[in-house]
Design a protein around this motif. Structure first.
Motif, PDB file in Angstrom:
ATOM      1  N   ASN A 258       1.006  -1.969   0.630  1.00 25.26           N
ATOM      2  CA  ASN A 258      -0.383  -0.022   0.576  1.00 25.26           C
ATOM      3  C   ASN A 258       0.743   1.132   0.510  1.00 25.26           C
ATOM      4  OD1 ASN A 258       0.977  -1.197   2.744  1.00 25.26           O
ATOM      5  ND2 ASN A 258      -0.144   1.059   3.800  1.00 25.26           N
ATOM      6  N   LYS A 259       2.292   1.138   0.647  1.00 24.32           N
ATOM      7  CA  LYS A 259       2.557   2.184  -0.480  1.00 24.32           C
ATOM      8  C   LYS A 259       3.536   2.517  -1.095  1.00 24.32           C
ATOM      9  CE  LYS A 259       4.117   2.468   5.342  1.00 24.32           C
ATOM     10  NZ  LYS A 259       5.518   1.996   6.591  1.00 24.32           N
ATOM     11  N   TRP A 267      -3.261   5.657 -10.691  1.00 26.90           N
ATOM     12  CA  TRP A 267      -3.784   5.361  -8.839  1.00 26.90           C
ATOM     13  C   TRP A 267      -5.259   5.668  -8.222  1.00 26.90           C
ATOM     14  CZ3 TRP A 267      -4.281   0.005  -6.821  1.00 26.90           C
ATOM     15  CH2 TRP A 267      -4.491   0.321  -4.796  1.00 26.90           C
ATOM     16  N   PRO A 268      -6.487   4.787  -7.586  1.00 23.09           N
ATOM     17  CA  PRO A 268      -6.329   3.606  -7.432  1.00 23.09           C
ATOM     18  C   PRO A 268      -7.373   3.263  -8.636  1.00 23.09           C
ATOM     19  CG  PRO A 268      -7.673   4.921  -5.700  1.00 23.09           C
ATOM     20  CD  PRO A 268      -7.019   5.812  -6.322  1.00 23.09           C
ATOM     21  N   ASP A 269      -7.986   4.339  -8.950  1.00 21.70           N
ATOM     22  CA  ASP A 269      -9.739   3.892 -10.419  1.00 21.70           C
ATOM     23  C   ASP A 269      -9.329   2.836 -11.160  1.00 21.70           C
ATOM     24  OD1 ASP A 269     -11.416   3.368  -7.334  1.00 21.70           O
ATOM     25  OD2 ASP A 269     -11.942   5.979  -8.075  1.00 21.70           O
ATOM     26  N   GLY A 289       6.502  -3.337   0.866  1.00 18.37           N
ATOM     27  CA  GLY A 289       7.227  -4.578  -0.243  1.00 18.37           C
ATOM     28  C   GLY A 289       8.446  -5.463   0.505  1.00 18.37           C
ATOM     29  N   SER A 290       8.570  -5.003   1.950  1.00 21.84           N
ATOM     30  CA  SER A 290      10.004  -5.338   2.043  1.00 21.84           C
ATOM     31  C   SER A 290       9.279  -7.048   3.236  1.00 21.84           C
ATOM     32  CB  SER A 290      10.404  -4.906   3.879  1.00 21.84           C
ATOM     33  OG  SER A 290       9.402  -4.647   4.366  1.00 21.84           O
ATOM     34  N   LEU A 305      -6.479   2.798   2.961  1.00 17.31           N
ATOM     35  CA  LEU A 305      -7.282   2.491   1.810  1.00 17.31           C
ATOM     36  C   LEU A 305      -7.211   3.672   1.333  1.00 17.31           C
ATOM     37  CD1 LEU A 305      -8.410  -1.353   1.788  1.00 17.31           C
ATOM     38  CD2 LEU A 305      -6.386  -0.549   1.118  1.00 17.31           C
ATOM     39  N   PRO A 306      -7.938   3.049  -0.138  1.00 17.78           N
ATOM     40  CA  PRO A 306      -8.287   4.956  -1.177  1.00 17.78           C
ATOM     41  C   PRO A 306     -10.172   4.843  -0.667  1.00 17.78           C
ATOM     42  CG  PRO A 306      -6.962   3.541  -1.973  1.00 17.78           C
ATOM     43  CD  PRO A 306      -7.015   2.774  -1.281  1.00 17.78           C
TER      44      PRO A 306
END
Length: 326
Positions: A258-259, A267-269, A289-290, A305-306
């Protein structure tokens, strides 16, 4: 001369300004109809015991650091998967390892000493031998003072065949926990025997080598690996602003931290709409992502979240998250 420079500068500025406006309009979600459906909820390992994520290494025994249990389920069991679907999961993820008799055991670790009362690795045992183990043996929430699941997990390690037979009409995500291409070949042999309708409900991710071998034999199956992710996302970052969808992004699966997600064009739609048209499933995971197993497990996580997000959500606590949407 000065006048000519002004004209050139003016034209250059206008061209750059027009390009910026074009990129904005082509990637803005303002002009995309917001999805009216619910997000897709993926239950990681079914309904499982959770644990502290701080300081985890590849060889960390997570069974020794679980939180105080709030439910009786152990990860990667048929009971935990059934509980996840009952709670509202759209997809359940589970892990597989090859056995001595060329079956696939549904189990997270490649070694068995952390969670069970056995020693060694899964591929040194037959499936029948693995079923004799107590998969709840090593779980403790108080540093080893008590073991709340000890004696309750005997016979609870399922084979992949049992899972597929138990949930023939459910969406499942299979995680190949190795880098052995032979496992991809064997998995393709198993999955190729399933009805086409059931194959369409499955997706597989894992190491680059087994996923490449699997995709070669079952090209229509939805798959994901680091290689497929890189191939799609690097191409999309370079040309996605134009609206062009790289072939590497078609009919696949992407797990997006999400980062990192806000860096993706549209992003997003707009992004979700493009990927939907390319028949690609998007799963958003928590973090940078780590660690791709970080989930959206609380209401506070969901607030990140959006608004009106309709893509996939990765969660370790489907029992908490599903009631927020279902």
């Amino acid at each position: 001369m000065n006048r000519l420079k002004k004209i050139i500068r003016s034209k250059t500025f206008m061209i750059l300004a027009a390009l910026v406006i074009l990129i904005y309009l082509n990637n803005s979600s303002l002009f995309v109809k917001q999805g009216s459906g619910e997000p897709i909820l993926l239950a990681h390992r079914g309904l499982a015991q959770t644990f502290a994520m701080e300081g985890i290494e590849n060889d960390t025994c997570t069974a020794e650091r679980i939180h105080q249990p709030e439910h009786p389920y152990l990860e990667n069991t048929i009971e935990s998967m059934n509980a996840a679907f009952q709670a509202g999961a759209d997809i359940v993820e589970f892990d597989v390892h090859i056995t001595k008799d060329d079956q696939f055991a549904v189990f997270h670790d490649w070694t068995i000493g952390c969670r069970t009362d056995g020693e060694g690795v899964t591929r040194d045992y037959t499936m029948a031998e693995l079923k004799k183990l107590d998969i709840g043996y090593g779980y403790t929430a108080d540093g080893g003072q008590t073991y709340p699941f000890r004696g309750k997990g005997i016979g609870q390690m399922p084979s992949m065949t049992e899972v597929l037979e138990q949930f023939p009409d459910k969406a499942l995500l299979i995680n190949v926990k190795s880098s052995d291409p032979a496992e991809g070949e064997l998995l393709a042999a198993y999955l190729s025997k399933l009805p086409k309708q059931q194959q369409n409900l499955l997706a597989v991710y894992g190491g680059d080598e087994p996923i490449a071998a699997l995709k070669e034999r079952l090209p229509e199956l939805r798959v994901m690996s680091k290689d497929t992710m890189k191939s799609c996302l690097l191409s999309y970052l370079s040309v996605g602003w134009t609206g062009y969808m790289p072939a590497a992004c078609e009919h696949t699966q992407l797990h997006i931290p999400n980062k990192i997600a806000p860096l993706l064009w549209g992003w997003p739609d707009k992004f979700l709409s493009r990927m939907e048209q390319a028949d690609t499933r998007i799963m958003i995971v928590a973090g940078d992502g780590s660690d791709f197993s970080g989930g959206f497990d609380t209401l506070e996580d969901i607030k990140k979240l959006p608004d009106h997000y309709t893509g996939g959500i990765w969660t370790n606590r489907i029992d908490r998250i599903a009631p927020l949407f279902k």
